[in-house]
Write a protein that holds these residues in place. Structure first.
Motif, PDB file in Angstrom:
ATOM      1  N   LEU A  53       0.810  -1.214   0.000  1.00 40.07           N
ATOM      2  CA  LEU A  53       0.000   0.000   0.000  1.00 40.07           C
ATOM      3  C   LEU A  53       0.847   1.268   0.000  1.00 40.07           C
ATOM      4  N   GLY A  54       2.108   1.159   0.394  1.00 41.02           N
ATOM      5  CA  GLY A  54       2.954   2.335   0.451  1.00 41.02           C
ATOM      6  C   GLY A  54       2.700   3.195   1.672  1.00 41.02           C
ATOM      7  N   HIS A  55       2.250   2.566   2.768  1.00 43.63           N
ATOM      8  CA  HIS A  55       2.012   3.303   4.010  1.00 43.63           C
ATOM      9  C   HIS A  55       3.328   3.556   4.740  1.00 43.63           C
ATOM     10  N   ALA A  56       3.515   4.785   5.189  1.00 43.06           N
ATOM     11  CA  ALA A  56       4.728   5.099   5.952  1.00 43.06           C
ATOM     12  C   ALA A  56       4.681   4.477   7.338  1.00 43.06           C
ATOM     13  N   SER A  57       3.474   4.347   7.894  1.00 42.92           N
ATOM     14  CA  SER A  57       3.321   3.827   9.253  1.00 42.92           C
ATOM     15  C   SER A  57       2.505   2.536   9.235  1.00 42.92           C
ATOM     16  N   LEU A  58       2.935   1.570  10.032  1.00 41.59           N
ATOM     17  CA  LEU A  58       2.191   0.322  10.148  1.00 41.59           C
ATOM     18  C   LEU A  58       0.822   0.562  10.770  1.00 41.59           C
TER      19      LEU A  58
END
Length: 304
Positions: A274-279
């Motif tokens: 997804l390209g999320h910076a944060s889990l």
């Protein structure tokens, strides 16, 4: 410095120094222009004259016409602006440092189930059965959105060279200019092959700017596809399907992430996809999966 001039400088800094997209910069500008208009009505036109009392008055003024999530976003934009004013010396201090917004209501994202997806893809395949290049394109768009879980902004920014049809991978440019490579499946590959072979050539217009020839998805008149067109397409597809919540392209992103976790995919792998910076951002989909499990339990268990 006048507030309007300060806003111009701040937005330029967002795009040049921080590398934010033009769409994000426009959103910041829109939020700050609203503050500038309110300040002018209050007789404040200079950036250095913005204080916490003015900001709280503005916040109260807009609270009756904005959802909590919208108010939180605007407050964040204003806080970023006042911090920049203080950092650059355009104001003596950071007037927004103590500005707080109400916490936005948390809603689980809309997720389609397998039967709904079957209906939706059957409808798209039926439309694409003929020679209509737009219908062929639309099937490829939705297949790729669900297969790769990319954002609509990433989809419309794709170029021909970003798609690796041999390895079934696509390279996307995400938020903050971060690049990642994500996989897609065989149905999406088939839809893309047909679009590239029959749909896209029919959408190209004579005399189109050579710089645009690398754009993967084209509009009905041969220009690069816009996010608005994708939103309209998805809204029309979801209109007749049961379910509540937003009816935009993000529905396929939410659905893909939830189905991956339901199928046993690792949370960190989904985060990377997804390209999320944060889990923590990705973990919303574990809540969705839990809610789906509870609903299934309530329906099927005799002692639920």
């Amino acid at each position: 410095m006048r507030i309007d001039a300060a806003i111009d400088a701040f937005v330029r800094q967002l795009t040049v120094d921080r590398g934010l997209s033009e769409q994000t910069a426009r959103a910041y500008r829109g939020d700050l222009v609203d503050l500038a208009a309110f300040a002018e009505e209050a007789g404040v036109t200079e950036a250095e004259a913005i204080d916490l009392e003015l900001l709280r008055d503005w916040q109260w003024h807009v609270s009756d016409r904005l959802a909590k999530s919208s108010l939180a976003r605007r407050t964040a934009a204003v806080r970023g602006f006042t911090a920049w004013l203080a950092r650059t010396g355009a104001a003596a201090g950071d007037a927004g440092a103590r500005l707080r917004a109400p916490k936005s209501d948390k809603h689980l994202p809309r997720v389609l189930d397998r039967s709904q997806l079957d209906v939706l893809f059957a409808r798209l395949e039926g439309r694409a059965a003929g020679d209509d290049p737009v219908a062929i394109r639309d099937l490829a768009i939705v297949e790729l959105l669900y297969a790769s879980a990319i954002r609509v902004s990433e989809l419309v920014g794709l170029e021909l060279g970003d798609v690796d049809r041999t390895r079934l991978m696509v390279r996307v440019l995400g938020k903050g200019g971060k690049e990642r490579v994500v996989p897609f499946g065989v149905p999406a590959a088939r839809a893309l092959d047909r679009y590239l072979g029959a749909g896209r050539p029919a959408l190209l217009r004579d005399g189109i700017d050579a710089l645009l020839l690398d754009t993967l998805f084209l509009g009905a008149r041969g220009a690069p596809l816009t996010a608005r067109t994708v939103y309209q397409l998805v809204a029309s597809l979801l209109a007749d399907l049961p379910g509540s919540g937003p009816a935009g392209p993000h529905t396929f992103r939410h659905t893909a992430a939830t189905h991956l976790l339901d199928g046993g995919a690792d949370l960190r792998a989904v985060q990377e996809l997804l390209g999320h910076a944060s889990l923590a951002t990705t973990q919303i989909y574990t809540h969705v999966s839990a809610e789906r499990l509870k609903a299934a339990y309530a329906t099927a268990h005799p002692r639920a």
